[in-house]
Design an enzyme around this catalytic site. Structure first.
Site, PDB file in Angstrom:
ATOM      1  N   SER A 132       0.895  -1.145   0.033  1.00 49.81           N
ATOM      2  CA  SER A 132       0.001   0.121   0.050  1.00 49.81           C
ATOM      3  C   SER A 132       0.864   1.308   0.071  1.00 49.81           C
ATOM      4  O   SER A 132       2.031   1.248   0.523  1.00 49.81           O
ATOM      5  CB  SER A 132      -0.866   0.106   1.174  1.00 49.81           C
ATOM      6  OG  SER A 132      -1.559   1.154   1.299  1.00 49.81           O
ATOM      7  N   TYR A 145      -2.034   0.133  10.660  1.00 48.56           N
ATOM      8  CA  TYR A 145      -2.114  -0.364   9.280  1.00 48.56           C
ATOM      9  C   TYR A 145      -0.604   0.246   8.690  1.00 48.56           C
ATOM     10  O   TYR A 145       0.043  -0.507   8.151  1.00 48.56           O
ATOM     11  CB  TYR A 145      -3.367   0.104   8.814  1.00 48.56           C
ATOM     12  CG  TYR A 145      -3.178  -0.235   7.180  1.00 48.56           C
ATOM     13  CD1 TYR A 145      -3.620  -1.370   6.912  1.00 48.56           C
ATOM     14  CD2 TYR A 145      -3.316   0.922   6.308  1.00 48.56           C
ATOM     15  CE1 TYR A 145      -3.587  -1.812   5.633  1.00 48.56           C
ATOM     16  CE2 TYR A 145      -3.342   0.268   4.634  1.00 48.56           C
ATOM     17  CZ  TYR A 145      -3.512  -1.050   4.688  1.00 48.56           C
ATOM     18  OH  TYR A 145      -3.679  -1.451   3.152  1.00 48.56           O
TER      19      TYR A 145
END
Length: 177
Positions: A132, A145
């Site tokens: 990501s 995250y």
């Protein structure tokens, strides 16, 4: 399974994983779709003449059973994972953090480790890890995250050096908003 080269896609029941499985099927791969929601994988597998196998990357026994059902593999797409929660560090939910590290980091480790012998044996292996933009950038209330995605990216990039001289290429994909 088939005379087509085999590609494995984790987290293949929806989103990027499902789209990747469909694209690889169109590109001529026999795609093995792995996810906890195997019913959704089965629907996609039927569209592309692939194979759906239940896979929970947070469970070592599930990964071992999955890998045992995939004797040949030329392409691995580590896509399983996700984010939970948007709390600031001071209010962090440790269970959510633990899940994110299990799914994103340990899941990538487990599946890669299990399929690496087949990828090397293929003579033309390729590991794609979907991390990501959170693997290189941070955002407020996203430490769990972004931390997991940073660690997943480091795992992938470290593997590149460890596999020098082996017939396995590595690609990291960093989707963003």
């Amino acid at each position: 399974m088939t005379d087509r080269p085999t590609a494995v896609v984790t987290g293949a029941s929806s989103g990027i994983g499902a789209a990747t499985a469909r694209a690889l099927g169109k590109a001529g791969f026999h795609v093995v779709l792995g996810a906890r929601r195997v019913d959704r994988c089965a629907e996609i597998a039927s569209e592309i003449e692939g194979t759906a196998i239940r896979l929970d990357v947070t469970d070592g026994e599930s990964v071992a059973a999955f890998a045992a059902a995939v004797p040949d593999c030329r392409l691995l797409v580590n896509n399983a994972g996700g984010a939970k929660g948007l709390e600031p560090v001071a209010e962090a939910d440790e269970d959510a953090w633990r899940w994110m590290f299990e799914a994103n980091v340990m899941g990538t480790l487990r599946v890669t480790k299990a399929l690496l012998p087949a990828l090397v044996a293929s003579g033309d292996g390729h590991i794609i890890t979907v991390t990501s933009i959170a693997a290189v950038e941070i955002y407020d209330n996203g430490a769990g995250y972004t931390g997991a995605k940073h660690a997943q990216s480091v795992l992938h990039r470290t593997l590149r050096g460890e596999l020098l001289g082996q017939p396995v290429r590595l690609t990291e994909v960093l989707p963003g908003m």
